[in-house]
Design a protein around this motif. Structure first.
Motif, PDB file in Angstrom:
ATOM      1  N   GLN A  93       0.833  -1.202   0.000  1.00  0.00           N
ATOM      2  CA  GLN A  93       0.000   0.000   0.000  1.00  0.00           C
ATOM      3  C   GLN A  93       0.868   1.253   0.000  1.00  0.00           C
ATOM      4  OE1 GLN A  93      -2.461  -0.635   3.450  1.00  0.00           O
ATOM      5  NE2 GLN A  93      -4.162  -1.498   2.270  1.00  0.00           N
ATOM      6  N   THR A  94       1.930   1.241   0.804  1.00  0.00           N
ATOM      7  CA  THR A  94       2.821   2.400   0.871  1.00  0.00           C
ATOM      8  C   THR A  94       3.572   2.574  -0.446  1.00  0.00           C
ATOM      9  OG1 THR A  94       3.062   2.023   3.258  1.00  0.00           O
ATOM     10  CG2 THR A  94       4.653   3.494   2.218  1.00  0.00           C
ATOM     11  N   GLN A  95       4.030   1.481  -1.019  1.00  0.00           N
ATOM     12  CA  GLN A  95       4.679   1.556  -2.328  1.00  0.00           C
ATOM     13  C   GLN A  95       3.706   2.046  -3.394  1.00  0.00           C
ATOM     14  OE1 GLN A  95       5.982  -2.546  -2.491  1.00  0.00           O
ATOM     15  NE2 GLN A  95       8.110  -1.991  -2.041  1.00  0.00           N
ATOM     16  N   GLY A  96       2.439   1.661  -3.236  1.00  0.00           N
ATOM     17  CA  GLY A  96       1.428   2.085  -4.193  1.00  0.00           C
ATOM     18  C   GLY A  96       1.208   3.584  -4.191  1.00  0.00           C
ATOM     19  N   HIS A  97       1.580   4.239  -3.098  1.00  0.00           N
ATOM     20  CA  HIS A  97       1.482   5.697  -3.029  1.00  0.00           C
ATOM     21  C   HIS A  97       2.757   6.374  -3.540  1.00  0.00           C
ATOM     22  CE1 HIS A  97      -2.338   5.549  -1.078  1.00  0.00           C
ATOM     23  NE2 HIS A  97      -1.885   5.009   0.034  1.00  0.00           N
ATOM     24  N   GLY A  98       3.670   5.583  -4.100  1.00  0.00           N
ATOM     25  CA  GLY A  98       4.842   6.145  -4.753  1.00  0.00           C
ATOM     26  C   GLY A  98       6.085   6.250  -3.902  1.00  0.00           C
ATOM     27  N   ALA A  99       6.070   5.679  -2.688  1.00  0.00           N
ATOM     28  CA  ALA A  99       7.236   5.793  -1.812  1.00  0.00           C
ATOM     29  C   ALA A  99       8.246   4.681  -2.069  1.00  0.00           C
ATOM     30  CB  ALA A  99       6.797   5.748  -0.356  1.00  0.00           C
ATOM     31  N   ASP A 100       9.484   4.986  -1.769  1.00  0.00           N
ATOM     32  CA  ASP A 100      10.545   3.977  -1.772  1.00  0.00           C
ATOM     33  C   ASP A 100      10.564   3.346  -0.378  1.00  0.00           C
ATOM     34  OD1 ASP A 100      12.800   2.433  -2.184  1.00  0.00           O
ATOM     35  OD2 ASP A 100      14.208   4.105  -1.903  1.00  0.00           O
ATOM     36  N   VAL A 101      10.236   2.076  -0.284  1.00  0.00           N
ATOM     37  CA  VAL A 101      10.153   1.399   1.009  1.00  0.00           C
ATOM     38  C   VAL A 101      11.423   0.602   1.254  1.00  0.00           C
ATOM     39  CG1 VAL A 101       8.925  -0.329   2.378  1.00  0.00           C
ATOM     40  CG2 VAL A 101       7.641   1.286   0.960  1.00  0.00           C
ATOM     41  N   ILE A 102      12.017   0.796   2.428  1.00  0.00           N
ATOM     42  CA  ILE A 102      13.208   0.058   2.844  1.00  0.00           C
ATOM     43  C   ILE A 102      12.853  -0.738   4.089  1.00  0.00           C
ATOM     44  CG2 ILE A 102      15.593   0.242   3.653  1.00  0.00           C
ATOM     45  CD1 ILE A 102      15.788   2.901   2.143  1.00  0.00           C
ATOM     46  N   LEU A 103      13.080  -2.041   4.061  1.00  0.00           N
ATOM     47  CA  LEU A 103      12.794  -2.907   5.202  1.00  0.00           C
ATOM     48  C   LEU A 103      14.080  -3.154   5.978  1.00  0.00           C
ATOM     49  CD1 LEU A 103      10.425  -5.495   3.458  1.00  0.00           C
ATOM     50  CD2 LEU A 103       9.787  -3.475   4.789  1.00  0.00           C
ATOM     51  N   VAL A 104      14.069  -2.756   7.256  1.00  0.00           N
ATOM     52  CA  VAL A 104      15.275  -2.871   8.090  1.00  0.00           C
ATOM     53  C   VAL A 104      14.881  -3.274   9.503  1.00  0.00           C
ATOM     54  CG1 VAL A 104      17.206  -1.638   9.146  1.00  0.00           C
ATOM     55  CG2 VAL A 104      16.587  -1.163   6.782  1.00  0.00           C
ATOM     56  N   GLY A 105      15.528  -4.303  10.056  1.00  0.00           N
ATOM     57  CA  GLY A 105      15.357  -4.654  11.466  1.00  0.00           C
ATOM     58  C   GLY A 105      14.033  -5.332  11.771  1.00  0.00           C
ATOM     59  N   ASP A 106      13.969  -5.889  12.969  1.00  0.00           N
ATOM     60  CA  ASP A 106      12.762  -6.589  13.416  1.00  0.00           C
ATOM     61  C   ASP A 106      11.817  -5.693  14.201  1.00  0.00           C
ATOM     62  OD1 ASP A 106      13.686  -8.954  12.302  1.00  0.00           O
ATOM     63  OD2 ASP A 106      14.703  -9.583  14.152  1.00  0.00           O
ATOM     64  N   THR A 107      12.265  -4.508  14.581  1.00  0.00           N
ATOM     65  CA  THR A 107      11.462  -3.632  15.434  1.00  0.00           C
ATOM     66  C   THR A 107      11.370  -2.230  14.843  1.00  0.00           C
ATOM     67  OG1 THR A 107      13.362  -2.852  16.730  1.00  0.00           O
ATOM     68  CG2 THR A 107      12.262  -4.892  17.474  1.00  0.00           C
ATOM     69  N   PHE A 108      10.412  -1.467  15.357  1.00  0.00           N
ATOM     70  CA  PHE A 108      10.287  -0.079  14.936  1.00  0.00           C
ATOM     71  C   PHE A 108      11.535   0.716  15.308  1.00  0.00           C
ATOM     72  CE2 PHE A 108       9.335   4.314  16.106  1.00  0.00           C
ATOM     73  CZ  PHE A 108       8.894   4.804  14.888  1.00  0.00           C
ATOM     74  N   ASP A 109      12.099   0.445  16.482  1.00  0.00           N
ATOM     75  CA  ASP A 109      13.285   1.183  16.922  1.00  0.00           C
ATOM     76  C   ASP A 109      14.437   1.029  15.937  1.00  0.00           C
ATOM     77  OD1 ASP A 109      11.949   2.070  19.138  1.00  0.00           O
ATOM     78  OD2 ASP A 109      12.775   0.552  20.495  1.00  0.00           O
TER      79      ASP A 109
END
Length: 415
Positions: free
Chosen positions: A122-138
């Motif tokens: 969904q976020t990519q569908g809004h045109g953003a570059d999504v980077i997945l890093v780490g297991d937690t929000f921190d």
């Protein structure tokens, strides 16, 4: 409940009513002016006059668009050209990505690797570059701050930023313009951005308006900050949108100065509220979005006779999770039940039980026998019957009939 200390003067606070009004003028043409509507049924149920602000009707289904857009519009041309970055796995990510794309501003969103695929897409569908890093929000947050420095991005905080707070406060500008009679505002608290902005508006009115914050019992972070308590902040809450372990420094200061009270609500109340809003108002809200109604249900004496404005701050809930919430509510109300019945393993046993269900006009949905993994004798078996009844009274009548026929029965309950 908590009663935060109120400052005598709010002049030194980082967000003023003028900031919020300017934000509203700035963003008004690009966001949905969501309705504020009375709910007569919820008013009767709670004893208050309940008005709902439907922020789940924004394009990305959450109020977060307001602060994100206000921040983007306040950036310099140079900052817009370099782009923005945020760490989020929820509504902030989508709101920022959507409006950044609409304005031609490059957006990067850092998400934990555990983020559900649907939120990533969904976020990519809004045109953003999504980077997945780490297991937690921190971990995602830390990486986003590193990229901010390396690439010259502007970091857009989900709540602890005056521009975000001012944008969030525009919810209250509209609500109070539509319904001037509101004397109590009930607002979910996660990091505190929404309630900080709304309280700024409430305090600027010529009449007294009480401002009440709501947190999930599992994540009482702002409650702890303002009361000096150390209640644990952990657990799998339905209201993940307000599951914040550490509130913002700016927002904690503003909440301490402007907010009258903070109440905590249980998971059961959150589930009940999500279900009621769908059944009564025919509107889908996420757990955080239902927190305001949960407070009215949990503390009816606190709000009795008041005219209350409740913000349905978001509607992004997983469909399977929503289905589970609805089914669990049916079970609690007696309309769906699982009954465990002890039988003898012999011909006609199931028929005789089914005949009682027929006599009581109870619909059988599912049957499950257990002969092996049971502590009953070898000639016994356990039968679980999932069934549908009209209400609790109908279910009680079925149980009475089964026991009158000498069946040992047990109602399998849920939390």
């Amino acid at each position: 409940m908590a009663t935060p200390a109120r400052s005598m003067s709010d002049d030194a606070l980082p967000v003023s009513i003028d900031d919020v009004r300017a934000a509203h003028a700035r963003i008004a043409d690009a966001i949905v002016r969501t309705p504020t509507l009375i709910s007569r049924t919820l008013s009767e149920l709670t004893g208050a006059t309940v008005y709902l602000k439907f922020e789940n009707l924004q394009f990305t289904a959450a109020y977060k668009e307001r602060g994100a857009l206000n921040t983007l519009l306040l950036l310099s041309d140079a900052a817009k050209a370099k782009g923005v970055i945020a760490a989020s796995a929820g509504n902030h990510a989508q709101g920022l990505a959507y409006h950044a794309h609409r304005l031609g501003v490059p957006a990067t969103i850092v998400m934990p690797t555990t983020t559900p695929t649907v939120k990533v897409t969904q976020t990519q569908g809004h045109g953003a570059d999504v980077i997945l890093v780490g297991d937690t929000f921190d971990a995602a947050y830390a990486h986003a701050r590193v990229l901010e420095g390396q690439r010259g991005f502007t970091f857009v905080h989900p709540f602890d930023d005056p521009r975000i707070i001012a944008g969030a406060g525009t919810v209250a500008v509209e609500m109070l313009a539509d319904v001037p009679a509101i004397d109590t505002v009930v607002t979910p608290i996660g990091g505190g951005g929404l309630i900080s902005g709304m309280a700024t508006v409430a305090r600027a009115q010529s009449r007294s308006i009480e401002v009440i914050g709501v947190e999930a019992e599992l994540f009482p972070s702002m409650y702890n900050r303002l009361n000096g308590t150390e209640l644990p902040c952990a657990g799998d809450t339905l209201a993940e949108g307000i599951a914040v372990k550490e509130p913002g420094g700016i927002t904690a200061r503003m909440v301490g100065a402007l907010v009258d009270d903070i109440v905590l609500v249980s998971e059961r109340r959150l589930e009940e509220s999500v279900s009621l809003l769908l059944q009564i108002e025919k509107t889908v809200v996420e757990g955080a979005g239902a927190a305001g109604l949960a407070a009215l249900l949990a503390y009816p004496e606190r709000f009795a006779g008041r005219t209350v404005g409740v913000v349905l701050c978001g509607g992004n809930i997983d469909t399977r999770l929503l289905a589970n919430v609805l089914l669990r509510d049916l079970a609690r109300s007696g309309r769906l039940a699982r009954i465990r019945i002890r039988l003898q393993d012999q011909p006609g046993a199931l028929f005789n039980v089914a005949r009682i269900f027929d006599q009581e006009r109870v619909n059988i949905l599912e049957l499950s026998h257990q002969r092996i993994f049971t502590n009953l004798p070898a000639k016994g078996l356990s039968l679980d019957v999932e069934c549908e009844t009209r209400d609790q009274r109908h279910l009680d009548g079925l149980l009475t009939a089964l026991r009158a026929a000498n069946y040992v029965t047990e109602l399998v309950s849920i939390a």
